[in-house]
Design a protein around this motif. Structure first.
Motif, PDB file in Angstrom:
ATOM      1  N   TRP A 588       0.808  -1.235   0.000  1.00 42.92           N
ATOM      2  CA  TRP A 588       0.000   0.000   0.000  1.00 42.92           C
ATOM      3  C   TRP A 588       0.828   1.265   0.000  1.00 42.92           C
ATOM      4  O   TRP A 588       0.378   2.314  -0.444  1.00 42.92           O
ATOM      5  CB  TRP A 588      -1.118   0.004   1.027  1.00 42.92           C
ATOM      6  CG  TRP A 588      -0.835   0.054   2.497  1.00 42.92           C
ATOM      7  CD1 TRP A 588      -1.032  -0.942   3.384  1.00 42.92           C
ATOM      8  CD2 TRP A 588      -0.394   1.179   3.278  1.00 42.92           C
ATOM      9  NE1 TRP A 588      -0.708  -0.535   4.654  1.00 42.92           N
ATOM     10  CE2 TRP A 588      -0.323   0.761   4.620  1.00 42.92           C
ATOM     11  CE3 TRP A 588      -0.035   2.487   2.971  1.00 42.92           C
ATOM     12  CZ2 TRP A 588       0.072   1.595   5.666  1.00 42.92           C
ATOM     13  CZ3 TRP A 588       0.363   3.318   4.006  1.00 42.92           C
ATOM     14  CH2 TRP A 588       0.424   2.874   5.336  1.00 42.92           C
ATOM     15  N   THR A 591       2.085   1.209  -3.817  1.00 37.83           N
ATOM     16  CA  THR A 591       1.050   1.289  -4.855  1.00 37.83           C
ATOM     17  C   THR A 591       0.875   2.715  -5.393  1.00 37.83           C
ATOM     18  O   THR A 591       0.990   2.928  -6.601  1.00 37.83           O
ATOM     19  CB  THR A 591      -0.290   0.709  -4.344  1.00 37.83           C
ATOM     20  OG1 THR A 591      -0.084  -0.656  -4.015  1.00 37.83           O
ATOM     21  CG2 THR A 591      -1.373   0.812  -5.403  1.00 37.83           C
ATOM     22  N   PRO A 592       0.610   3.735  -4.524  1.00 32.72           N
ATOM     23  CA  PRO A 592       0.433   5.090  -5.079  1.00 32.72           C
ATOM     24  C   PRO A 592       1.676   5.576  -5.845  1.00 32.72           C
ATOM     25  O   PRO A 592       1.547   6.192  -6.897  1.00 32.72           O
ATOM     26  CB  PRO A 592       0.207   5.962  -3.835  1.00 32.72           C
ATOM     27  CG  PRO A 592      -0.214   5.007  -2.777  1.00 32.72           C
ATOM     28  CD  PRO A 592       0.474   3.724  -3.065  1.00 32.72           C
ATOM     29  N   THR A 596       1.551   6.334  -9.726  1.00 35.69           N
ATOM     30  CA  THR A 596       1.927   7.670 -10.220  1.00 35.69           C
ATOM     31  C   THR A 596       3.048   7.543 -11.250  1.00 35.69           C
ATOM     32  O   THR A 596       2.991   8.137 -12.342  1.00 35.69           O
ATOM     33  CB  THR A 596       2.395   8.562  -9.040  1.00 35.69           C
ATOM     34  OG1 THR A 596       1.434   8.496  -8.013  1.00 35.69           O
ATOM     35  CG2 THR A 596       2.596   9.993  -9.482  1.00 35.69           C
ATOM     36  N   PHE A 624      -3.970  11.235  -6.652  1.00 30.79           N
ATOM     37  CA  PHE A 624      -3.388   9.952  -6.238  1.00 30.79           C
ATOM     38  C   PHE A 624      -3.319   9.838  -4.709  1.00 30.79           C
ATOM     39  O   PHE A 624      -3.462   8.763  -4.158  1.00 30.79           O
ATOM     40  CB  PHE A 624      -1.993   9.754  -6.857  1.00 30.79           C
ATOM     41  CG  PHE A 624      -2.034   9.308  -8.287  1.00 30.79           C
ATOM     42  CD1 PHE A 624      -2.814   8.214  -8.671  1.00 30.79           C
ATOM     43  CD2 PHE A 624      -1.300   9.961  -9.270  1.00 30.79           C
ATOM     44  CE1 PHE A 624      -2.863   7.801  -9.993  1.00 30.79           C
ATOM     45  CE2 PHE A 624      -1.346   9.544 -10.593  1.00 30.79           C
ATOM     46  CZ  PHE A 624      -2.127   8.457 -10.961  1.00 30.79           C
ATOM     47  N   ASN A 625      -3.096  10.994  -4.032  1.00 36.58           N
ATOM     48  CA  ASN A 625      -3.104  10.982  -2.559  1.00 36.58           C
ATOM     49  C   ASN A 625      -4.488  10.647  -2.021  1.00 36.58           C
ATOM     50  O   ASN A 625      -4.622   9.940  -1.014  1.00 36.58           O
ATOM     51  CB  ASN A 625      -2.658  12.344  -2.007  1.00 36.58           C
ATOM     52  CG  ASN A 625      -1.149  12.503  -2.078  1.00 36.58           C
ATOM     53  OD1 ASN A 625      -0.412  11.515  -2.059  1.00 36.58           O
ATOM     54  ND2 ASN A 625      -0.678  13.734  -2.192  1.00 36.58           N
ATOM     55  N   LEU A 627      -6.631   8.905  -3.742  1.00 34.91           N
ATOM     56  CA  LEU A 627      -6.788   7.499  -4.154  1.00 34.91           C
ATOM     57  C   LEU A 627      -6.051   6.570  -3.186  1.00 34.91           C
ATOM     58  O   LEU A 627      -6.465   5.443  -2.952  1.00 34.91           O
ATOM     59  CB  LEU A 627      -6.241   7.335  -5.578  1.00 34.91           C
ATOM     60  CG  LEU A 627      -6.510   6.012  -6.303  1.00 34.91           C
ATOM     61  CD1 LEU A 627      -8.002   5.761  -6.413  1.00 34.91           C
ATOM     62  CD2 LEU A 627      -5.878   6.027  -7.677  1.00 34.91           C
ATOM     63  N   LYS A 628      -4.949   7.100  -2.598  1.00 36.93           N
ATOM     64  CA  LYS A 628      -4.155   6.287  -1.673  1.00 36.93           C
ATOM     65  C   LYS A 628      -4.978   5.886  -0.452  1.00 36.93           C
ATOM     66  O   LYS A 628      -4.822   4.788   0.066  1.00 36.93           O
ATOM     67  CB  LYS A 628      -2.921   7.091  -1.232  1.00 36.93           C
ATOM     68  CG  LYS A 628      -1.934   6.275  -0.416  1.00 36.93           C
ATOM     69  CD  LYS A 628      -0.597   6.980  -0.299  1.00 36.93           C
ATOM     70  CE  LYS A 628      -0.578   7.944   0.858  1.00 36.93           C
ATOM     71  NZ  LYS A 628       0.774   8.447   1.151  1.00 36.93           N
ATOM     72  N   ASN A 632      -5.325   2.301   0.754  1.00 45.09           N
ATOM     73  CA  ASN A 632      -4.778   1.937   2.067  1.00 45.09           C
ATOM     74  C   ASN A 632      -5.819   1.221   2.905  1.00 45.09           C
ATOM     75  O   ASN A 632      -5.516   0.283   3.640  1.00 45.09           O
ATOM     76  CB  ASN A 632      -4.345   3.191   2.837  1.00 45.09           C
ATOM     77  CG  ASN A 632      -3.083   3.792   2.276  1.00 45.09           C
ATOM     78  OD1 ASN A 632      -2.516   3.272   1.318  1.00 45.09           O
ATOM     79  ND2 ASN A 632      -2.652   4.895   2.857  1.00 45.09           N
TER      80      ASN A 632
END
Length: 1578
Positions: A588, A591-592, A596, A624-625, A627-628, A632
């Motif tokens: 996790w 992943t971001p 990205t 993306f943050n 989306l994180k 997560n």
């Protein structure tokens, strides 16, 4: 809309592309005026529906209410005056636009509605209406823009714009609004400038405004009045009304302030501030906690779930009936239907969903609103970066974006905190209902089901499994939230980067199977780990229950090894789970970054024209943050769902267990004249076991005195259980008439005062109470107890002797005044003279129960002649029934038995009336505290008053700590007076409190506790963790700074150079970050498992070595809580908390570094924001820590009470007190919920305050970027603001995790506290071990021996000097309280000498280790305790003896037949506490233990009290033959067992009164002679 206004609705030149923006009059008159109205009409239906179901009484018409109503009416009048003015203009030839009719009409009706709503709220008891506050707020906000327009007009007038008589370019609006003159670029022109013709769009609405004059003074005036009134209405609506009539506030001493808080206070959780300040000033106490709201109380919530569960059970039962009703289907149909399915079990999950469905839906709505708002800020960031990139853009754009970012963030904060509050309160209710239904189920569970679910496992269901549901509740909404966030993020990313994002999506999809595999493996480990946890808790529960036996037999090492074996298996799985968790963490975090990287890499690679500018890069990073977060949460959601599904199955399995059949015993119809009838009754303890009782036919007339006799294991106790409905009826009918009182063989005593034990929930009748105590020979005991009848009795009655416990149990039955009394051998635990007194005064024909129906199980034959009916049982069947003379005449087995065992004198006396009073009052006065094996806390008269009252349900007392008060002064002896004052009662309770209240540690958690945990983890591990986390953060910052530099790179020919190098470095930094995260997680895992092992080991080893007095004064629930909840926190909660704290801390630090580096001006606000943040942190942590501690302390009584309830469930059911005990449990759970609720509120209060700081950081980062736009690159602004957008969450999490760490580290503090308690002497003293074969003779010598129970107490044995020669048989007798059992305790060194010494074969026992001593002595204790293990383990836990030795011991102890009849033989599994054996059989198992050990010294502590005379005779014969050469010390109730002993020791008040052979003592006519005469032996 243009037609409605007669002018243009929107003009971008006027509103956007200008340095001084404004809105068109049409926009102001229409949408702006209507917006508040639309809101109120939309909110009204839902609000009215809610209020219909939530009425809080009504509020008296106050001045505030009158004023609000007047304001509403005035606003209605103002609106309608405008409307009539428009009609007036129409009548007088004007042509007002339609908008001048529509808007006043809409606004007027809405104002009237608002006025009615004010009164409606008052009648429904609403003190502060959120709907109206928002409405007035919208009215004010929407009126501010026209208000500004008027100010601009006034300024224009002052500047002298335009010549007199020239038309103003903007007409008066609805409220008389006029606008300044605008040029085509939207800029206001001064008079000196030449005035070009205004744009036609502006001239459209000219009505008749003249320069320097207001053309429409009426509407101009009404606007001012309107604005003043709505502003005043908004201010008034912020004040709350008085509490309504009939509200809980009127009766509750400490109501929750949330109930009466205003809307704004509720929205921002300001109502909690008072407690936060109080918690900061001083440590919070239980009295500071608020009462629960009515809808949150256990009784109401549990009732709802039980109804839903019962409905599902009925549905399942109907399906089962339909399935088994014989409806056959044809073969063809069966094929089509796919075979007939077995009806499904009722689903507990569905019952929960039905109960909490509305809450679930509301929480989803709140979460969705917050999710949608979270995507606004990235769009605003995009606008901000565009603004920075465009030097010609008006400055107000930047300020507007900064303001909107702040407003959006604040809205997000408020909605999110409301969501969390809502969802965590529901989670609390979820735990509450699960505990409630499990408790209620435990009260009705059948005996066969009880074997499957022992106490330890059910406690685990209530603690760990219920907690898992509570932990899952906040994640449940993610089922909807996660997909929504992912879809929205994908949509906006597509808008930003186009198809390139598909590469990132593909990567995420590829990672799903990996996460799935990890989650499935974790699920398997979880289920297995729960089994080990259950078995460990179960074993610990048994160890605590039988700790005395372990000490006496020196068996601690064997059980220590067992627990550590289970613990190692548990830790092995924990380590595996943690490694998987580390892999999950790695994925996790990576992943971001990988997504990205992949997306941006594909974007710049597909086309050289794809330029990565700041807007694309940082808006994408922000998205993306966002989306994180769902990415997560996804593993956590899966993990929580997995853990909870395991718990769900366990709970559902328990709730689906068989219950006792309430219809098993018929209570309404019975043959006239009879109290009990059993016709052809066959009973079993479980369906899979053979019948215990079969073919019973019994009839007991009303008022009869019935004896049930027979050998051990023949089913005497089972017969009483069958009458109570405790057994499963296979066939026949059982009828019982009237109420029932039950006295079990092993007295069940509650942890409350002696008086409460006797009353058992009934009202106090002083005369009846005194008569009961007198009859049960308890009055003299009250004289000795420090608090009289207000003395607190410890768990399981540990501060009473066996005899006293039985008499209290009997007194409970007598006081109940029931119709039928079932007495299971209550006379076995008392001395013969006390037994005689009780029989004569209570049970016998002339006792207080005369005329009632009494069924007495007994082994004592001296009372049989006075019985009306005697039932003789053999092998589960009735062998003979009749009166005493009838049975003697029949010359059956009973007559033969009687002739063999009844003493000659007894037979003579039986012909006479056997009822004799006690010789004199002095005898009665000597019925004092019996000083038995379990009595190590003898609360004598000079006991210093050092105890605190343990608050129990239904006795609200202040904590009375009288430390240093009355030391050394004897507490005056008390007799129960009918006119005792409440103060005296409270004082007596304080004197008699045995169990000390569990204390909450005060103030900050000491640094030593953190240091203890760091040492437990390993210092190298701790240092490694501290180094790895900053490195990981540095890698993350590096990656983002690199990205910022990349976006600022010059574009040559519409393309960027060095993209490959840029991409490569970014990828390297991202992967480095992931590797460092994984290393940190693995290191933390290794450390936490090491800490879990060492802390549990220290706790276990200390508890195994704690002296017996510790267990007597500490409830087992409190100790068990350390081994269950606190060890669970250390195992599974602490490490993730530390991980998240370190993440939050370094992320916050990184954000501040990046913002300050980008915009140095930010340092100006850093200090005030930092001060506010630290202030909030200090207020919060102080309060939160103490709330967590209070929660921890209020949890223990729930489990203690539960264990007590399960043990005494048969007694509770017999007296019909199940409902009362449910209420007690509910009260204890509610006490725990009060601290939990306050803790949840504290988190929300913190969330709002801290996120306000975070939102200010966002605002100032954006604001300073706007101010310094000329010196900043778009890349730097993007970096700074995208970091700022994350800080809200990290700042909040940092304080929460700091607090959680402090709260959870309390578990380490509590475990360490119990790991450092005082221990007994060493088990083995290496330099002083006894010689092999010691003791060779078994000679015991007491030399001037004195002992006291604790320092400061009187001596219980005084200067005892005696010598028992090897091989002698010595009987120890004496009145109760003489110190008989103290001698045995001293021999085993359970009590240590105050002075003098004990020598065994010349060796001082104080010089050798406890195990060296105890392993060479053997005791058969009064209470036979078995452990849930095989019979072999119960006899020989160390495996020292051969199978032949064990079988020989069983044969000699008359258990051979029973054990060989069991299919498993020696592997026969004894249930918890040996409940699947009768008390007599358990005693025989203890005898078999003694036969196996065959040590030189044998102690019998009233060992044959619970068995019949025939078996007793066998045992005595075995002792005489098998222990012929041994020294035997016997504490005797039945004097006939010691009449042939070598000598008899008579103790009196701790001193030797007589010591000689029985014949000499009888001849001396002393104390022993009197006792023998009472027993019919002299």
């Amino acid at each position: 809309m243009d037609a409605l206004c007669g002018s243009k609705f929107w003009d971008s030149n006027l509103s956007v592309h200008t340095d001084s923006p404004d809105l068109t009059p049409c926009f102001q008159n229409s949408l702006l005026a209507w917006a508040p109205c639309f809101y109120l009409w939309a909110a009204l239906p839902g609000y009215l529906l809610y209020r219909e179901h939530h009425c809080g009484g009504y509020i008296v018409l106050s001045r505030l209410s009158r004023l609000k109503t007047v304001l509403g009416i005035l606003l209605w009048c103002v609106s309608w005056a405008d409307l009539f003015y428009s009609f007036h203009g129409l009548v007088h030839g004007g042509a007002p636009a339609p908008i001048f009719f529509v808007t006043p009409l809409v606004v007027g009706i809405t104002m009237l509605l608002a006025t009615l709503l004010i009164q409606y709220d008052r009648l429904r008891g609403v003190q502060s209406s959120g709907v109206l506050i928002i409405f007035w707020f919208l009215c004010v906000v929407c009126a501010i823009i026209p208000f500004r327009s008027r100010i601009l007009l006034a300024m224009a007038k002052e500047a002298g714009w335009g010549p007199e008589g020239e038309a103003h370019p903007c007409s008066t609006g609805e409220w008389g609004r006029t606008q300044p003159l605008w040029d085509v670029h939207g800029r206001a022109r001064r008079r000196s400038q030449p005035r070009p013709p205004p744009p036609s769009a502006v001239w459209d609405t000219v009505s008749a405004s003249v320069w320097g004059k207001i053309s429409d003074p009426f509407r101009f005036t009404t606007f001012y009045i309107y604005f003043a009134l709505v502003l005043f209405a908004l201010i008034l609506s912020c004040f709350r009304e008085k509490p309504p009539f009939f509200s809980p506030r009127n009766v509750n001493p400490n109501p929750c302030p949330e109930l009466s808080a205003g809307f704004l206070s509720r929205l921002c959780f300001w109502w909690f501030t008072k407690m936060a300040i109080l918690g900061y000033r001083r440590p919070l106490e239980e009295k500071d906690l608020w009462s629960l709201k009515e809808e949150d109380c256990s009784q109401n919530v549990v009732h709802g779930l039980l109804e839903a569960w019962k409905k599902l059970q009925k549905t399942a039962a109907r399906q089962q009936t339909a399935a088994s009703s014989g409806k056959r289907v044809s073969g063809e149909d069966e094929m089509l239907l796919g075979g007939r399915h077995r009806p499904q079990q009722p689903s507990f999950l569905w019952a929960l969903l039905v109960t909490f469905r509305s809450s679930f839906l509301i929480s989803i709505c709140l979460k969705v609103a917050q999710d949608l708002l979270s995507f606004v800020n990235p769009q605003l960031l995009s606008i901000l970066i565009s603004f920075i990139s465009n030097p010609t853009a008006p400055t107000w754009w930047g300020f507007l974006v900064a303001g909107l970012m702040f407003a959006c963030s604040m809205m997000q904060t408020l909605i999110l905190q409301q969501f969390y509050h809502f969802v965590f309160v529901k989670a609390l209710k979820l735990r509450l209902v699960i505990i409630g239904v499990i408790y209620r189920k435990a009260l009705v569970i059948s005996n066969s089901a009880k074997r499957e679910s022992p106490v330890g496992e059910i406690v685990n269901l209530m603690s760990t499994d219920a907690q898992r549901f509570m932990d899952l509740a906040p994640f449940l909404n993610l089922v909807v939230s996660v997909p929504l966030q992912i879809i929205l993020a994908m949509y906006f990313l597509w808008q930003n980067l186009g198809p390139s994002i598909l590469a990132g999506v593909a990567l995420m999809i590829l990672l799903i199977p990996l996460n799935g595999a990890v989650a499935m493996k974790m699920r398997a480990f979880q289920a297995e780990q729960m089994k080990f946890k259950d078995s460990r808790i179960k074993l610990m529960s048994e160890i605590l229950a039988g700790i005395k036996v372990l000490k006496l037999y020196a068996w601690e090492p064997s059980f220590l090894e067992k627990v550590e074996g289970i613990r190692e298996d548990e830790l092995r799985l924990l380590r595996k789970s943690a490694y998987l968790q580390a892999i999950s963490t790695f994925t996790w975090v990576c992943t971001p970054v990988l997504v990205t990287l992949t997306t941006l890499g594909v974007y710049v690679s597909v086309s050289p024209n794809n330029v990565l500018d700041a807007e694309k890069a940082f808006v994408s990073v922000s998205l993306f943050n966002i989306l994180k977060i769902p990415l997560n949460m996804l593993p956590q959601l899966i993990s929580s769902l997995i853990q909870t599904s395991v718990s769900l199955k366990r709970i559902q399995h328990f709730l689906s267990q068989d219950e006792l059949d309430p219809q098993c015993v018929e209570r309404k119809t019975i043959t006239p004249g009879y109290a009990i009838t059993i016709h052809n009754g066959t009973f079993t303890w479980a369906q899979d076991l053979p019948p215990t009782l079969h073919s019973l036919n019994i009839q007991v007339p009303k008022g009869a005195l019935v004896a049930v006799v027979g050998p051990v294991g023949c089913g005497k106790s089972s017969l009483l259980s069958a009458l109570l409905g405790e057994m499963e009826k296979l066939e026949g009918t059982v009828c019982v008439k009237g109420s029932v009182a039950y006295v079990p063989q092993q007295a069940w005593i509650q942890n409350c005062t002696l008086q409460e034990n006797v009353l058992f929930g009934r009202a106090l009748d002083p005369k009846r109470y005194h008569r009961t105590l007198e009859a049960c020979a308890l009055l003299a005991d009250l004289e000795m107890l420090p608090g009289g009848d207000q003395t607190e009795i410890g768990e399981k009655g540990i501060n009473l002797s066996g005899g006293q416990r039985q008499r209290v149990s009997l007194a409970r039955a007598v006081y109940s005044e029931a119709d039928l009394f079932l007495l299971d051998d209550p006379l076995s635990a008392v001395d013969s003279h006390v037994a005689k007194h009780i029989f004569d005064q209570v049970i016998g024909p002339e006792g207080v129960l005369a005329g009632k129906t009494r069924v007495l199980v007994t082994h004592s034959i001296s009372f049989l002649p006075q019985m009306d009916i005697i039932i003789v049982l053999a092998d589960g069947q009735v062998s003979e029934v009749g009166s005493y003379p009838d049975l003697l005449e029949r010359n059956g087995s009973f007559a033969n038995f009687l002739c063999n065992y009844a003493p000659e004198e007894d037979k003579e006396s039986l012909k006479e009336d056997s009822r004799t009073a006690l010789e004199n009052t002095e005898d009665e006065e000597l019925l004092l505290i019996e000083d038995t094996l379990s009595n190590h806390t003898d609360l004598t008269d000079n006991e210093p008053v050092l105890y605190e009252v343990q608050k129990q349900f239904m006795r609200q007392l202040s904590v009375m700590s009288s430390e240093g008060e009355g030391q050394g002064r004897p507490v005056p002896r008390r007799r129960l007076g009918s006119a005792e004052k409440a103060v005296q009662t409270a004082e007596a309770k304080a004197r008699g409190a045995l169990i000390q209240e569990e204390k909450a540690a005060m103030g900050t958690v000491k640094l030593s506790v953190f240091w203890d945990y760091a040492k437990a983890m390993g210092l190298y591990t701790t240092v490694a963790i501290c180094v790895l986390y900053p490195c990981q953060t540095a890698a993350a910052i590096g990656a983002n700074v690199w990205l910022s530099a990349w976006t600022n790179e010059a574009v040559v020919d519409s393309r960027q150079n060095n993209t490959s190098m840029r991409l490569g470095v970014y990828a390297a930094l991202g992967v480095l970050q992931g590797i460092l995260v994984m290393l940190a997680a693995v290191t933390l895992t290794v450390g936490s498992v090491h800490a879990a092992r060492s802390l549990h080991q220290a706790l276990l080893h200390n508890k195994m070595r704690s002296p017996q007095s510790f267990f007597d004064t500490t409830p087992s629930g409190r100790i068990l809580n350390r081994f269950s909840k606190d060890i669970y926190v250390i195992d599974e909660v602490l490490a993730p908390t530390i991980l998240m704290l370190l993440n939050s801390f370094y992320n916050s630090l990184a954000t501040l570094v990046v913002i300050v580096a980008s915009t140095p001006l930010f340092t100006v606000v850093t200090l005030p924001l930092g001060v506010f943040y630290v202030l909030m942190q200090r207020f919060y942590v102080a309060t939160s820590r103490q709330l967590k501690r209070l929660e921890s302390i209020s949890r223990s009584p729930i489990y203690s009470h539960f264990s007590e309830t399960v043990t005494g469930s048969s007694v509770i059911r017999a007296y019909g007190r199940s409902q009362d005990f449910q209420a007690i449990n509910d009260a204890k759970v509610d006490a725990n919920q009060r601290s939990c609720y306050a803790h949840i509120a504290s988190n929300r209060w913190l969330g709002v305050q801290v996120e306000f700081v975070g939102n200010c950081v966002v605002f100032f980062a954006a604001l300073f970027a706007v101010i310094g736009r000329n010196s900043l690159s778009p890349g730097l602004v993007g970096l700074s603001v995208s970091y700022a957008l994350q800080i809200t969450l990290t700042l909040n999490w940092m304080i929460r995790m700091m607090s959680d760490l402090e709260a959870n580290i309390v578990a380490v503090e509590r475990v360490k506290e119990y790991s450092k308690t005082e221990t007994e002497a060493p088990w083995v003293v290496d330099g002083s071990r006894p010689p092999t074969g010691w003791p060779p003779k078994g000679e015991v010598e007491f030399c001037n021996y004195s002992v006291r129970y604790r320092p400061g107490l009187e001596l219980v044995l005084k200067n005892l000097s005696l010598r028992v020669r090897g091989g002698e048989k010595v009987g120890i007798v004496g009145r109760t309280g003489a110190g008989k059992s103290s001698m045995t305790l001293c021999l085993f060194r359970i009590l240590e000498a105050a002075e003098g010494e004990i020598r065994i074969d010349g060796l001082n026992v104080a010089d050798i280790g406890l195990h060296d001593l105890r392993s060479q002595l053997t005791i058969i204790p009064q209470d036979p305790i078995l452990f849930s293990a095989s019979l072999r383990t119960n006899l020989d836990p160390f495996g020292h003896y051969s199978e032949e030795d064990i079988w020989r011991a069983l044969e000699l102890s008359h258990l051979h037949t029973f054990v060989s009849s069991q299919p498993a033989g020696l592997e026969f599994q004894c249930s918890e506490g040996g409940e699947n054996l009768s008390v007599g059989q358990r005693q025989l198992v203890c005898l078999a233990r003694a036969l196996l050990r065959k040590s030189r010294i044998l102690v019998l502590d009233e060992a044959t009290a619970a068995i019949d005379l025939e078996t007793d005779d066998f045992i005595q014969a075995i002792i005489r033959t098998q222990f012929e050469s041994c020294t035997v010390l016997t504490i005797a109730h039945r004097l006939n067992t010691i009449m042939d002993y070598t000598r008899v020791l008579v103790l009196d008040k701790g001193m030797i009164a007589e010591f000689d052979s029985p014949a000499n003592l009888i001849a001396a006519r002393g104390i022993f002679y009197g006792m023998a005469r009472d027993a019919g032996l002299a």
